[in-house]
Design an enzyme around this catalytic site. Sequence first.
Site, PDB file in Angstrom:
ATOM      1  N   ASP A 185      46.347  33.199  44.817  1.00 50.21           N
ATOM      2  CA  ASP A 185      47.162  32.390  45.734  1.00 50.21           C
ATOM      3  C   ASP A 185      48.361  31.839  44.967  1.00 50.21           C
ATOM      4  O   ASP A 185      48.206  31.295  43.855  1.00 50.21           O
ATOM      5  CB  ASP A 185      46.327  31.248  46.308  1.00 50.21           C
ATOM      6  CG  ASP A 185      47.054  30.503  47.402  1.00 50.21           C
ATOM      7  OD1 ASP A 185      46.825  30.824  48.575  1.00 50.21           O
ATOM      8  OD2 ASP A 185      47.859  29.596  47.072  1.00 50.21           O
ATOM      9  N   ILE A 186      49.547  31.978  45.515  1.00 50.69           N
ATOM     10  CA  ILE A 186      50.753  31.432  44.882  1.00 50.69           C
ATOM     11  C   ILE A 186      50.767  29.932  45.135  1.00 50.69           C
ATOM     12  O   ILE A 186      50.706  29.467  46.278  1.00 50.69           O
ATOM     13  CB  ILE A 186      52.023  32.092  45.457  1.00 50.69           C
ATOM     14  CG1 ILE A 186      51.999  33.599  45.171  1.00 50.69           C
ATOM     15  CG2 ILE A 186      53.276  31.453  44.871  1.00 50.69           C
ATOM     16  CD1 ILE A 186      53.152  34.359  45.774  1.00 50.69           C
ATOM     17  N   ASN A 214      59.005  27.496  50.857  1.00 51.28           N
ATOM     18  CA  ASN A 214      59.566  27.789  52.181  1.00 51.28           C
ATOM     19  C   ASN A 214      60.297  26.577  52.746  1.00 51.28           C
ATOM     20  O   ASN A 214      61.405  26.690  53.296  1.00 51.28           O
ATOM     21  CB  ASN A 214      58.466  28.222  53.142  1.00 51.28           C
ATOM     22  CG  ASN A 214      58.129  29.697  53.020  1.00 51.28           C
ATOM     23  OD1 ASN A 214      58.950  30.497  52.561  1.00 51.28           O
ATOM     24  ND2 ASN A 214      56.923  30.076  53.409  1.00 51.28           N
ATOM     25  N   ASP A 245      60.178  34.911  51.014  1.00 52.81           N
ATOM     26  CA  ASP A 245      59.959  36.358  51.071  1.00 52.81           C
ATOM     27  C   ASP A 245      60.304  37.016  49.741  1.00 52.81           C
ATOM     28  O   ASP A 245      59.604  37.939  49.286  1.00 52.81           O
ATOM     29  CB  ASP A 245      60.800  36.977  52.186  1.00 52.81           C
ATOM     30  CG  ASP A 245      60.285  36.612  53.573  1.00 52.81           C
ATOM     31  OD1 ASP A 245      59.154  36.108  53.669  1.00 52.81           O
ATOM     32  OD2 ASP A 245      61.016  36.852  54.552  1.00 52.81           O
ATOM     33  N   GLU A 303      50.379  33.760  51.540  1.00 53.12           N
ATOM     34  CA  GLU A 303      50.682  33.806  50.109  1.00 53.12           C
ATOM     35  C   GLU A 303      49.442  34.183  49.315  1.00 53.12           C
ATOM     36  O   GLU A 303      49.361  33.917  48.115  1.00 53.12           O
ATOM     37  CB  GLU A 303      51.240  32.463  49.615  1.00 53.12           C
ATOM     38  CG  GLU A 303      50.256  31.318  49.604  1.00 53.12           C
ATOM     39  CD  GLU A 303      50.111  30.593  50.949  1.00 53.12           C
ATOM     40  OE1 GLU A 303      49.585  29.481  50.931  1.00 53.12           O
ATOM     41  OE2 GLU A 303      50.540  31.133  51.987  1.00 53.12           O
TER      42      GLU A 303
END
Length: 360
Positions: free
Chosen positions: A223-224, A231, A240, A266
């Site tokens: 997971d980022i 965002n 993106d 993500e």
Amino acid sequence: MNWRNRSLFYVLLLMALGSHLLTIGASAAGWAALTLNYVAYPHLAYWRARRARDQRLAEMHNMDADIVMAGAWIASLGAPLWISFILCASGCINMVVFHGARGGLRLMLSLAVGMALAALVVPLAWQPETDLRTSVLCMIALLLYLFAFARDGYDRAMSQSQANSRLRKQYDEIQSLQAQLREQALRDPLTGLFNRRQLDATLGPAMQLCREQGACLSVLIVDIDHFKRINDTHGHAAGDAVLQSFAQLLLRHMRPQDMAYRIGGEEFLLVLGGTPLDTAVERAHMLREAVEVLRVRTGSGELSVTLSCGAAAFPLHAQEPQDLLDCADQALYEAKKGGRNRVVTHPGPVPLQPALSASE
């Protein structure tokens, strides 16, 4: 037969039969019959066939009439050999083309009808001889007829071959398009990685193969960290760009037998076939360190990110695909809970190396 072929052949027959009538000194009635049969009749037959609802059936009837008239000429002229031969040969070709082998029987029946009709009008006599001029004209007529027929057959064969080639090309294009659509249906359009649907289709068989081979299989859920903040702060275009850059980095760290998936906004997953848990965790740390130094260029400048990773292995933690994913997901939750930017194995927050401070 089309109008061109019918007209050409009938002109040739007109010349051959006219030569024979001239040789035997035929009456005016014979010349009138020849003119009607080989000058007027072809156009009438073509006109009728063109306007018929069923043109094929109309042409079959025209051919029946052709052969009946041919039988009448053969009988009334005394069956001259060359004239009889070209009339029977041409009729046989047409009948077989339209009716197959049974066309031969239809040919004999139609010839018999024509001969019987001629016998009602003129007395029958056996006069098989033809002079040289008539014989040569008969040969030329038959040769040109066969040439025209063969050329039409060649044209139809080439047209069919070209049509088949076009169909094959279209079929290949459709097959290629279907393959592309199947591939697109199994891949995430943004990152190009496989999607959750493909994961559901492949994880079970991969685990079964490892079960049969007595091998291990590890999964890493990645997971980022703080992706929503990216965002909200820099916009979805920047988000993106981060996802795409991370996906490319993920692919560079994969072996041919590994599989990478994007399973959420993500969230990513790596399936490492034939890989024990300790090796998978080492690779997870290598990936985490590579992400730390990654710089993503966006419209709002360079961005850096970190990742959290949960690891689980088959058969150590679970025997079924969903259970294995749940174990890795629980480990990921513990990695986030423990401060992010770390790798945690199931069942608890036990990093294999000191956890780093979270990068916001």
